[in-house]
Structure formats: structure tokens, C-alpha cells
Scaffold this motif. Structure first.
Motif, PDB file in Angstrom:
ATOM      1  N   VAL A   1     -90.411  -6.066   5.525  1.00 18.76           N
ATOM      2  CA  VAL A   1     -89.184  -6.397   6.248  1.00 18.76           C
ATOM      3  C   VAL A   1     -88.746  -5.162   7.029  1.00 18.76           C
ATOM      4  O   VAL A   1     -88.344  -4.151   6.442  1.00 18.76           O
ATOM      5  CB  VAL A   1     -88.058  -6.830   5.285  1.00 18.76           C
ATOM      6  N   LYS A   2     -88.865  -5.223   8.346  1.00 19.02           N
ATOM      7  CA  LYS A   2     -88.451  -4.093   9.187  1.00 19.02           C
ATOM      8  C   LYS A   2     -87.026  -4.336   9.669  1.00 19.02           C
ATOM      9  O   LYS A   2     -86.730  -5.372  10.259  1.00 19.02           O
ATOM     10  CB  LYS A   2     -89.410  -3.897  10.362  1.00 19.02           C
ATOM     11  N   VAL A   3     -86.165  -3.356   9.415  1.00 18.44           N
ATOM     12  CA  VAL A   3     -84.745  -3.464   9.734  1.00 18.44           C
ATOM     13  C   VAL A   3     -84.382  -2.344  10.712  1.00 18.44           C
ATOM     14  O   VAL A   3     -84.662  -1.172  10.459  1.00 18.44           O
ATOM     15  CB  VAL A   3     -83.887  -3.339   8.455  1.00 18.44           C
ATOM     16  N   GLN A   4     -83.748  -2.704  11.814  1.00 19.81           N
ATOM     17  CA  GLN A   4     -83.415  -1.711  12.840  1.00 19.81           C
ATOM     18  C   GLN A   4     -82.190  -0.903  12.436  1.00 19.81           C
ATOM     19  O   GLN A   4     -81.217  -1.436  11.904  1.00 19.81           O
ATOM     20  CB  GLN A   4     -83.159  -2.408  14.174  1.00 19.81           C
ATOM     21  N   TYR A   5     -82.248   0.406  12.715  1.00 21.76           N
ATOM     22  CA  TYR A   5     -81.112   1.274  12.434  1.00 21.76           C
ATOM     23  C   TYR A   5     -79.897   0.830  13.255  1.00 21.76           C
ATOM     24  O   TYR A   5     -80.015   0.606  14.465  1.00 21.76           O
ATOM     25  CB  TYR A   5     -81.423   2.732  12.811  1.00 21.76           C
ATOM     26  N   PRO A   6     -78.703   0.720  12.668  1.00 25.82           N
ATOM     27  CA  PRO A   6     -77.500   0.438  13.463  1.00 25.82           C
ATOM     28  C   PRO A   6     -77.284   1.532  14.501  1.00 25.82           C
ATOM     29  O   PRO A   6     -77.403   2.719  14.202  1.00 25.82           O
ATOM     30  CB  PRO A   6     -76.382   0.446  12.414  1.00 25.82           C
TER      31      PRO A   6
END
Length: 447
Positions: free
Chosen positions: A151-156
């Protein structure tokens, strides 16, 4: 001040210190030269210190700085031996992970991207990040059907950070070029900037990855993990376990299935992937660095991270094959005419076929034989010539330009050659050219 603004200010402050620190060292070096110090030794020390500072700062950053650093890191093999192992380590660190996001931040992003009930889509989710990318980080999880997933989550705030970093770095191209032999920094930054918006939306990456997974489905030696779900700031794909190419570069190993080393096997598979993709998929994977390739336990090559891809619906441009064929046969007069006719020479400038011959000769070793052994020594020699600003070849280079349609192709070629030299691997380069580059065989047949 908001958290995003504070982080951006901190990043810009770190980047701003680089030219000031290097300028100070240069002034000290000038004083030592006046005092009778050894010129070559002082220059080497200055260059090493400049590189250490530059790459240490880039390695601390996310966003555009980290992405740019990863693009440069494949040039590590071009570093001259006299700059020492510490210089090389500074470059290699640019491939390493960035500091992770807190679990609460990850959960908040997933709430926004996959819905507040996102946990019901997973049997298990590991809050500890497994890896980081230039604008996001990866978590290991188990999907509702039992499949292990990444699961790749983008930095805010990654979008603002990326744009700000690239704007700052664009003002430092001369400085960066001075500490990376042979690196043409401006096109790398321009290409990264141009594709920024595409990469910030993970749905584009998901579409690219689905195309590659379909194109290589059932392939005997290359694996692309399937996409399971995607959103603008999150993407879920199949999880694969393997040995990172960066580890193979560092340690190497023998291939238990034959006499070839693992290094040669990886090189061959990477070459086959890059050369065949435009025809098989209609896309070119345009982010070649060791973190995006893994050797699986069954000997297959896994490829990940499809955020940067160049559309090539008709495969490689045939003009590229014609140019390679003319270079192989040293028909430089015809090649020079082709360069003029197709926009490779800056308008108003002229180059002779002898100048083109002299300019290209250092780069043509891999096309002189069917198979070529890429080594650090070879790459250092080529990079050294490419960065000698006083040479006649550099004068020729200043009259040439890379047409827009070829920027990504040559970025991939340059990055891949850097990895091959790091691997110290032999590759059937010309066999791949003959098989996958249109225009090459036709030109050789016509001649």
C-alpha cells in the motif's frame, strides 16, 4: 505557520546552504593555492567535500530533491576512484529510505483516499512502513481476499514540496553538474518537472502498471505486480518478496542455475525489459534506479514503481535505429546529415561528420561487439571525457540538442548504463538492439 509551510521552509533553507558552503570551501581552496598547495589535490578535496554536502542534504529531503537524487544516484559508477569511497557512499545513500510518516498521518490519508471504512478492505495492515518512495511510503498489508499487498501512501503536502524543491534545484544546475562527472543535469530536472503533475496522481501510475502487468502477463522471466485498488494519493498492488538490485550491486552472488553470475542475469533481464516494453506495452518505464528492480527467488525479475512512464504507442522511433546502424558502420557523414535533418543540431549551428565521429567514438564501445562488459572503469573514462569542458568534443556537444521525443529514452539509457556499470555486468546489448529497435535492421539490410 502551517506544518507544510514550516517543512517547506526547512527544506529550502537546507538547499540554500549548499552553494554557500561550497563557495566558502572554494574560497579557502583558492587561498591554499596561492600559498603553494598542490592544485590537483586541493581540487579533489574541494570536489569531494562539495559532493558530500550536496548528497547528504538531498538524501535528507523528500519530494523533488529525493526524486532528483535518485535519478543522479545511478551515476555513482562514474565517480573517479581518486574521490574515494566516502564520495561514492554519499551518492549511494540517495537511494535509501526517507524518514517515515507517523501512523496517524497514514491513517488520515487512507481515510481520505479509500474511505473511512478502509480497514474493512484489509485483513491486516502494518503501521510500520516497509519502504519509502520519493513522494510516498509503502506499507505491507493483507487484502480482504488473503493476498499480501503493498500500500503506497503519498506524503501530505508532497505536491507543494515537489514543486518547491524542483524550483530551487533548477537554480543549482551548474553547481550540481560540477560534482557529477558527465551528468547532464538540466534535461533530467526538466523532464522530472514536466511529469510532476502526472506522478502526483497515483491513478496515472495505476494505469501504467496495469498496462505493464497485462503486457508481461505470463512472461517467463519478468513479473509486474497487479494493481488491486487506486486513488489519487494511494495505490494498492500485489506484494512481491525478492532481493533488491541494490543489494546485488553491493554483494553479488553466483547463479545456481548455470555459469552466469546473478549480476549478468539481472543485467540481461533489465535490458530485455527496457528494450521490449515500447513494443510489448506501448510504454517505456522511465525511472531506472536499483530500488525499482528485484530478483525473485525463482530467478525472475520483478519491476515496480510505474509513476514515470513515456508513451510509445509505436515502439522506439525508427530514426533511432537508423542512427545506431550508421554509427556501427561508422558512416558518420550520413549520420551527421540525419542529425541535421531531424533537429539534433541547434538551429544556426553546424557540425561536420568528423566532429560527430570524434564526439561519439568514446560512447560507441557497447555497439562494437554483440556483447559488452559494462564496468566502472569504462564509465569513468567515458564520463571524464564527457565533462572535459576544454575538449573539442565538448564544443561539438554544445552545438547539439536532444529533441523532446528522445529525452526520456536517453534518460533511461543513461540510468540503465549506470546500473550496468555498478553491477559490473556483461549484456548482449546489440542483440537487444537488433530485436527491439526498428530501423536498425532495415538500415543494415539496405546498406
Amino acid at each position: 505557520m502551517s506544518e507544510i509551510a514550516r517543512r517547506r521552509s526547512s527544506r529550502n533553507a537546507k538547499l540554500a546552504k549548499i552553494p554557500l558552503g561550497i563557495a566558502g570551501r572554494a574560497a579557502m581552496g583558492f587561498g591554499k593555492k596561492l600559498a603553494g598547495g598542490d592544485r590537483s589535490e586541493i581540487n579533489a578535496q574541494l570536489n569531494q567535500k562539495a559532493a558530500e554536502q550536496l548528497f547528504t542534504v538531498l538524501g535528507e529531503l523528500k519530494g523533488g530533491a529525493m526524486k532528483f537524487g535518485q535519478a543522479l544516484s545511478v551515476m555513482e559508477a562514474a565517480v573517479p576512484e581518486e574521490f574515494g569511497e566516502h564520495y561514492r557512499e554519499a551518492l549511494t545513500k540517495l537511494q535509501a529510505a526517507a524518514p517515515p510518516m507517523p501512523a496517524a498521518t497514514v491513517h488520515h490519508v487512507l481515510d481520505q483516499q479509500l474511505g473511512r471504512q478502509w480497514r474493512t478492505r484489509f485483513r491486516d495492515f502494518d503501521d510500520t512502513s516497509a519502504a519509502s518512495a520519493s513522494i510516498g511510503q509503502v506499507h505491507r498489508a493483507v487484502w480482504s481476499d488473503g493476498r499480501e499487498v503493498a500500500v503506497k501512501v503519498q506524503y501530505p503536502g508532497a505536491d507543494e514540496a515537489l514543486r518547491a524543491d524542483l524550483k530551487t534545484l533548477s537554480r543549482m544546475t551548474g553547481l550540481i553538474s560540477s560534482v557529477i562527472p558527465g551528468a547532464d543535469v538540466k534535461p533530467i530536472l526538466a523532464e522530472i518537472s514536466e511529469r510532476t503533475e502526472e506522478e502526483l496522481d497515483y491513478r496515472n501510475e495505476a494505469a501504467n502498471q496495469r498496462a505493464f502487468a497485462k503486457g508481461f502477463d505470463g512472461h517467463g522471466e519478468i513479473v509486474v505486480p497487479r494493481v488491486i485498488a487506486s486513488a489519487p494519493k494511494a495505490i494498492v498492488t500485489e506484494w512481491l518478496d525478492g532481493t533488491a538490485v541494490s543489494s546485488i550491486i553491493e554483494h553479488g552472488a553466483q547463479d545456481p542455475m548455470g555459469t552466469r553470475t546473478v549480476r549478468d542475469r539481472v543485467a540481461g533481464l533489465m535490458g530485455r525489459f527496457h528494450f521490449s516494453s515500447p513494443e510489448v506495452v506501448g510504454l517505456l518505464h522511465a525511472d531506472p534506479h536499483p530500488g525499482n528492480f528485484m530478483l525473485l527467488p525463482d530467478g525472475k525479475l520483478a519491476v515496480i514503481d510505474f509513476g514515470a512512464c513515456a508513451p510509445m504507442p509505436d515502439g522506439f522511433p525508427p530514426i533511432l535505429g537508423r542512427m545506431l546502424a550508421l554509427a556501427v558502420e561508422e558512416r558518420f557523414e550520413e549520420l551527421t546529415g540525419l542529425l541535421h535533418d531531424h533537429g539534433w543540431v541547434i538551429p544556426g549551428r553546424t557540425v561536420t561528420h568528423q566532429e560527430i565521429a570524434d564526439y561519439l567514438r568514446p560512447f560507441t564501445d557497447p555497439i562494437q561487439t554483440d556483447s559488452f562488459h559494462f564496468t566502472r572503469r569504462w564509465m569513468q573514462r567515458v564520463a571524464g571525457r564527457a565533462s572535459d569542458f576544454s575538449s573539442p568534443e565538448m564544443k561539438t556537444a554544445r552545438a547539439l540538442q536532444l529533441p523532446a521525443d528522445y529525452v526520456m529514452i536517453f534518460r533511461v539509457l543513461g540510468g540503465s548504463v549506470g546500473i550496468l556499470a555498478q553491477l559490473d555486468a556483461e549484456l548482449p546489448f546489440m542483440q537487444l538492439v537488433r530485436t527491439w529497435v526498428p530501423g536498425f535492421r532495415e538500415e543494415r539490410t539496405a546498406s
